[in-house]
Design an enzyme around this catalytic site. Structure first.
Site, PDB file in Angstrom:
ATOM      1  N   GLY A   1      60.919  75.707  16.062  1.00 58.25           N
ATOM      2  CA  GLY A   1      60.759  74.838  17.216  1.00 58.25           C
ATOM      3  C   GLY A   1      62.048  74.850  18.010  1.00 58.25           C
ATOM      4  O   GLY A   1      63.120  75.105  17.451  1.00 58.25           O
TER       5      GLY A   1
ATOM      6  N   GLN B   1      68.533  71.884  23.595  1.00 60.93           N
ATOM      7  CA  GLN B   1      69.185  72.802  22.649  1.00 60.93           C
ATOM      8  C   GLN B   1      69.668  74.081  23.315  1.00 60.93           C
ATOM      9  O   GLN B   1      70.472  74.817  22.736  1.00 60.93           O
ATOM     10  CB  GLN B   1      68.224  73.180  21.524  1.00 60.93           C
ATOM     11  CG  GLN B   1      67.880  72.030  20.601  1.00 60.93           C
ATOM     12  CD  GLN B   1      67.042  72.506  19.441  1.00 60.93           C
ATOM     13  OE1 GLN B   1      65.840  72.575  19.540  1.00 60.93           O
ATOM     14  NE2 GLN B   1      67.693  72.866  18.343  1.00 60.93           N
TER      15      GLN B   1
ATOM     16  N   HIS C   1      64.473  65.452  20.055  1.00 63.76           N
ATOM     17  CA  HIS C   1      65.518  66.153  20.824  1.00 63.76           C
ATOM     18  C   HIS C   1      65.488  65.729  22.291  1.00 63.76           C
ATOM     19  O   HIS C   1      66.537  65.571  22.928  1.00 63.76           O
ATOM     20  CB  HIS C   1      65.302  67.666  20.775  1.00 63.76           C
ATOM     21  CG  HIS C   1      65.957  68.347  19.604  1.00 63.76           C
ATOM     22  ND1 HIS C   1      67.316  68.317  19.399  1.00 63.76           N
ATOM     23  CD2 HIS C   1      65.444  69.093  18.591  1.00 63.76           C
ATOM     24  CE1 HIS C   1      67.611  69.007  18.300  1.00 63.76           C
ATOM     25  NE2 HIS C   1      66.489  69.482  17.785  1.00 63.76           N
TER      26      HIS C   1
HETATM   27 CO    CO Z   1      66.239  70.610  16.095  1.00 69.68          CO
END
Ligand code: CO
Length: 165
Positions: free
Chosen positions: A41, A46, A133
Site C-alpha cells: 500500500g 509517503q 497516512h
Molecule cells: Co505506511
C-alpha cells in the site's frame, strides 16, 4: 518517486482533497513506486504529495485482480477486530502488531462518481493504514505502547546517523 521517511514532516500533515486532473498520472507513478519498493500500500504523503490518494496492492486480497486506487476515501462503517503485524515504507526499521477493525465499508472516488468498497482481513487493515497516512497518523501511534515503539525507532535512526549501524 522517492519515499519520504519518518521524521519527514509531510507524514504528519493532513492531506487535502484531490482533483480529477491529477489522478491518472499520479496513480500510475505511485503504483510503480509501490511495486519497486515491494509495498502492499502507498499513500500520497509517503511520496511527498499531501493529497488524499492511496494505492492498494492486489496482494492484500484474493478478491482483487488488480490494484485499488482510493480517492478522497472515507470509512463509513466498521465492525469486528483483527490484529496484524504492520510495517511501513516510511517508518523504516520497525514493525509491530496493530489492532484494527476487521470489516470496513469505504466510500471512495471523485464527487459524483463515489462508490462503495467492502473490505475484510488484510485488505481492511491496509486500507485503514493508508487512510491513517492521509490524516498524518503512522502505525506505531496505534501500537499498544507507541512511546516505546517511537523511542526504539529514534534510537535506531540516531545510531545509524552516528555510524554505528
Ligand atoms: Co505506511
Amino acid at each position: 518517486m522517492k519515499i519520504k521517511l519518518y521524521p519527514d514532516s509531510i507524514l504528519r500533515k493532513r492531506a487535502g482533497n484531490i482533483k480529477d486532473k491529477d489522478i491518472q498520472k499520479l496513480s500510475k507513478a505511485m503504483l510503480t513506486t509501490m511495486i519497486t519498493n515491494r509495498g502492499i500500500g502507498l499513500a500520497g504523503p509517503q511520496v511527498g504529495l499531501s493529497k488524499n490518494i492511496a494505492i492498494i496492492s492486489p496482494q492484500t486480497s484474493q478478491e482483487l485482480n488488480s490494484h485499488l486506487v482510493l480517492i478522497n476515501p472515507e470509512i463509513i462503517e466498521v465492525s469486528g477486530e483483527s490484529e496484524y503485524e504492520e510495517g511501513c515504507l516510511s517508518v523504516y526499521g520497525i514493525s509491530g502488531k496493530v489492532k484494527r477493525n476487521s470489516d470496513i465499508v469505504v466510500e471512495t472516488g471523485l464527487p459524483g462518481e463515489r462508490k462503495i468498497i467492502k473490505a475484510e482481513g488484510l485488505l481492511a487493515t491496509v486500507i485503514q493504514h493508508e487512510i491513517d497516512h492521509l490524516n498524518g497518523i503512522l502505525f506505531p501511534d496505534r501500537m499498544v505502547f507507541p512511546k516505546r515503539a517511537w523511542n526504539l525507532l529514534k534510537s535506531r535512526i540516531k545510531r545509524k546517523k552516528d555510524g554505528k549501524a
